[in-house]
Design a protein around this motif. Structure first.
Motif, PDB file in Angstrom:
ATOM      1  N   PHE A  71       0.939  -1.514  -0.103  1.00 31.64           N
ATOM      2  CA  PHE A  71       0.239   0.261   0.056  1.00 31.64           C
ATOM      3  C   PHE A  71       1.028   1.119   0.026  1.00 31.64           C
ATOM      4  CE2 PHE A  71      -2.740   3.533   2.190  1.00 31.64           C
ATOM      5  CZ  PHE A  71      -3.840   3.802   1.395  1.00 31.64           C
ATOM      6  N   GLU A 138      -9.102   8.211  -2.047  1.00 29.30           N
ATOM      7  CA  GLU A 138      -9.961   6.981  -2.384  1.00 29.30           C
ATOM      8  C   GLU A 138      -9.481   6.560  -3.816  1.00 29.30           C
ATOM      9  OE1 GLU A 138     -14.395   8.040  -4.869  1.00 29.30           O
ATOM     10  OE2 GLU A 138     -13.284   9.308  -3.592  1.00 29.30           O
ATOM     11  N   GLU A 141      -7.085   3.738  -2.575  1.00 26.30           N
ATOM     12  CA  GLU A 141      -7.926   2.700  -2.363  1.00 26.30           C
ATOM     13  C   GLU A 141      -8.362   2.062  -3.654  1.00 26.30           C
ATOM     14  OE1 GLU A 141     -10.237   3.841   0.509  1.00 26.30           O
ATOM     15  OE2 GLU A 141      -9.109   4.079   2.054  1.00 26.30           O
ATOM     16  N   PHE A 142      -9.160   2.209  -4.304  1.00 27.16           N
ATOM     17  CA  PHE A 142      -9.510   1.896  -5.288  1.00 27.16           C
ATOM     18  C   PHE A 142      -7.998   0.956  -6.710  1.00 27.16           C
ATOM     19  CE2 PHE A 142     -10.378   2.317 -10.058  1.00 27.16           C
ATOM     20  CZ  PHE A 142     -11.781   1.673 -10.189  1.00 27.16           C
ATOM     21  N   CYS A 144      -5.728  -0.576  -5.171  1.00 29.20           N
ATOM     22  CA  CYS A 144      -5.291  -1.702  -4.770  1.00 29.20           C
ATOM     23  C   CYS A 144      -6.226  -2.216  -4.339  1.00 29.20           C
ATOM     24  CB  CYS A 144      -4.953  -1.089  -3.242  1.00 29.20           C
ATOM     25  SG  CYS A 144      -3.595   0.319  -3.073  1.00 29.20           S
ATOM     26  N   ILE A 145      -7.376  -2.341  -4.759  1.00 27.92           N
ATOM     27  CA  ILE A 145      -8.057  -3.013  -4.607  1.00 27.92           C
ATOM     28  C   ILE A 145      -8.877  -3.697  -6.220  1.00 27.92           C
ATOM     29  CG2 ILE A 145     -11.077  -3.665  -4.663  1.00 27.92           C
ATOM     30  CD1 ILE A 145     -11.495  -1.215  -2.098  1.00 27.92           C
ATOM     31  N   LYS A 146      -8.057  -3.010  -7.474  1.00 23.10           N
ATOM     32  CA  LYS A 146      -7.418  -3.046  -8.824  1.00 23.10           C
ATOM     33  C   LYS A 146      -6.641  -4.595  -8.409  1.00 23.10           C
ATOM     34  CE  LYS A 146      -6.928  -1.550 -13.324  1.00 23.10           C
ATOM     35  NZ  LYS A 146      -6.946  -0.859 -13.693  1.00 23.10           N
ATOM     36  N   HIS A 147      -5.407  -4.242  -8.215  1.00 22.70           N
ATOM     37  CA  HIS A 147      -4.371  -4.735  -8.420  1.00 22.70           C
ATOM     38  C   HIS A 147      -4.488  -5.837  -7.088  1.00 22.70           C
ATOM     39  CE1 HIS A 147      -2.738  -2.868 -11.823  1.00 22.70           C
ATOM     40  NE2 HIS A 147      -3.265  -1.327 -11.471  1.00 22.70           N
ATOM     41  N   LYS A 148      -5.354  -5.896  -6.091  1.00 23.67           N
ATOM     42  CA  LYS A 148      -5.384  -7.043  -5.195  1.00 23.67           C
ATOM     43  C   LYS A 148      -4.385  -7.242  -4.626  1.00 23.67           C
ATOM     44  CE  LYS A 148      -7.426 -10.340  -8.298  1.00 23.67           C
ATOM     45  NZ  LYS A 148      -7.612 -11.718  -8.483  1.00 23.67           N
ATOM     46  N   SER A 150      -3.390  -5.468   0.321  1.00 20.47           N
ATOM     47  CA  SER A 150      -4.388  -5.176   1.324  1.00 20.47           C
ATOM     48  C   SER A 150      -4.351  -4.451   0.947  1.00 20.47           C
ATOM     49  CB  SER A 150      -3.757  -5.906   1.976  1.00 20.47           C
ATOM     50  OG  SER A 150      -3.637  -7.603   1.877  1.00 20.47           O
ATOM     51  N   LEU A 151      -5.168  -3.252   1.892  1.00 18.02           N
ATOM     52  CA  LEU A 151      -5.365  -2.227   2.400  1.00 18.02           C
ATOM     53  C   LEU A 151      -5.287  -1.712   3.823  1.00 18.02           C
ATOM     54  CD1 LEU A 151      -8.766  -0.809   1.088  1.00 18.02           C
ATOM     55  CD2 LEU A 151      -7.114  -0.299  -0.381  1.00 18.02           C
TER      56      LEU A 151
END
Length: 320
Positions: A71, A138, A141-142, A144-148, A150-151
């Motif tokens: 992250f 924002e 976070e978007f 990171c979610i797209k590329h798997k 962890s947040l």
């Protein structure tokens, strides 16, 4: 991988070029390209981990891969892209050989205002969103979610992977990213701009910009030039400063009148060329063209000149 449009010349600027020490624009391009090609970079590193020919290559690729998929790396990539994107036009202007000082000083002010707005998380009416921390958080976070990836839990104490677990810091993960990184990096950039373009430097550059002769000295400003002169007290005493204001006022009237006359003369000459050098006379040389244009432009003068021989001087003037 289908993420980028392909075609002739489209991907010329997408390489991970080495960032230059003095050209901050190269850093901006590298960060942006890293984000655009992130999935491909991860795939290449993953392939190197599997297919490395030596243990050292495998360990190196594994370390890079692990660093990319954190992250903090993603956060810094997006933060630096936003910060350097604000100063990108200013960098290009300062490196331009055809230096426009007035435009550069405007860009300095714009950069300072935008960086401060980014720090203060001000509302952007065009984007209908906050332009600072909220927007960056924002966006990261978007990604990171797209590329798997962890947040983090922002309320947890921040744990630095490079430090001993026994040395736990006394602030939260949210404080680390918002205060220790976001605020600090923006403050560094603002400090750099303020040091390079302080009040004295700005007054000096603004004064020099006022002497630009483009468009009949359209940037001429007596107050800014006088302020520039005040920076040299050994050369301009009280009497000289009072005299300077009158001299500058006389000077600008004089040069603008001369410039108008010169501009009008040039315009008249070009208008005359349309009539003199037409389709039928398109191949006339410069000497003949000059000889035809001068009498055409100065008709009043040449009407008073006689075509007859002057017996006293044994000469004649012939008008072609």
């Amino acid at each position: 991988m289908g993420e980028l449009e392909t075609g002739r010349g489209l991907n010329q600027e997408l390489g991970l070029i080495k960032a230059g020490d003095t050209r901050w624009g190269s850093h901006y391009k590298s960060f942006g390209n890293f984000i655009s090609n992130f999935a491909s970079i991860v795939d290449v590193l993953d392939a190197l981990v599997v297919n490395a020919s030596t243990p050292d290559e495998r360990a190196s690729a594994s370390g890079f891969l692990r660093s990319c998929q954190t992250f903090e790396t993603v956060f810094l990539l997006h933060l630096m892209t936003d910060v350097l994107g604000i100063t990108y036009d200013l960098n290009g202007s300062l490196q331009n050989k055809e230096q426009d000082i007035a435009n550069a000083m405007i860009l300095v002010k714009v950069c300072k205002r935008r960086l401060q707005a980014l720090r203060d998380n001000e509302w952007d009416p065009l984007l209908e969103n906050h332009s600072g921390w909220d927007s960056l958080k924002e966006k990261v976070e978007f990604f990171c979610i797209k590329h798997k990836i962890s947040l983090p839990n922002y309320d947890d104490p921040y744990a630095n992977s490079g430090r001993s677990r026994r040395k736990v810091v006394d602030y939260t993960t949210l404080h680390h990213y918002r205060v220790e990184l976001f605020y600090k990096i923006i403050d560094w950039q603002l400090q750099e701009l303020n040091e390079r373009f302080n009040e004295v430097t700005s007054d000096l550059l603004n004064g020099v910009a006022c002497l630009n002769p483009i468009e009949s000295f359209s940037s001429f400003d007596i107050k800014k030039i006088v302020r520039m002169a005040e920076l040299y007290p050994d050369d301009f005493d009280g009497f000289s400063m009072r005299a300077l204001e009158n001299q500058l006022a006389n000077y600008i009237i004089d040069v603008r009148d001369i410039d108008k006359v010169a501009t009008a003369t040039v315009e008249r000459a070009f208008s005359a060329m349309k009539f003199i050098k037409n389709d039928l006379r398109n191949r006339m040389d410069d000497e003949l063209l000059d000889g035809c244009i001068v009498p055409y432009v100065e008709k009043k003068v040449f009407k008073a000149v006689s075509n007859e021989w002057d017996e006293d001087s044994s000469s004649a003037i012939v008008i072609y």
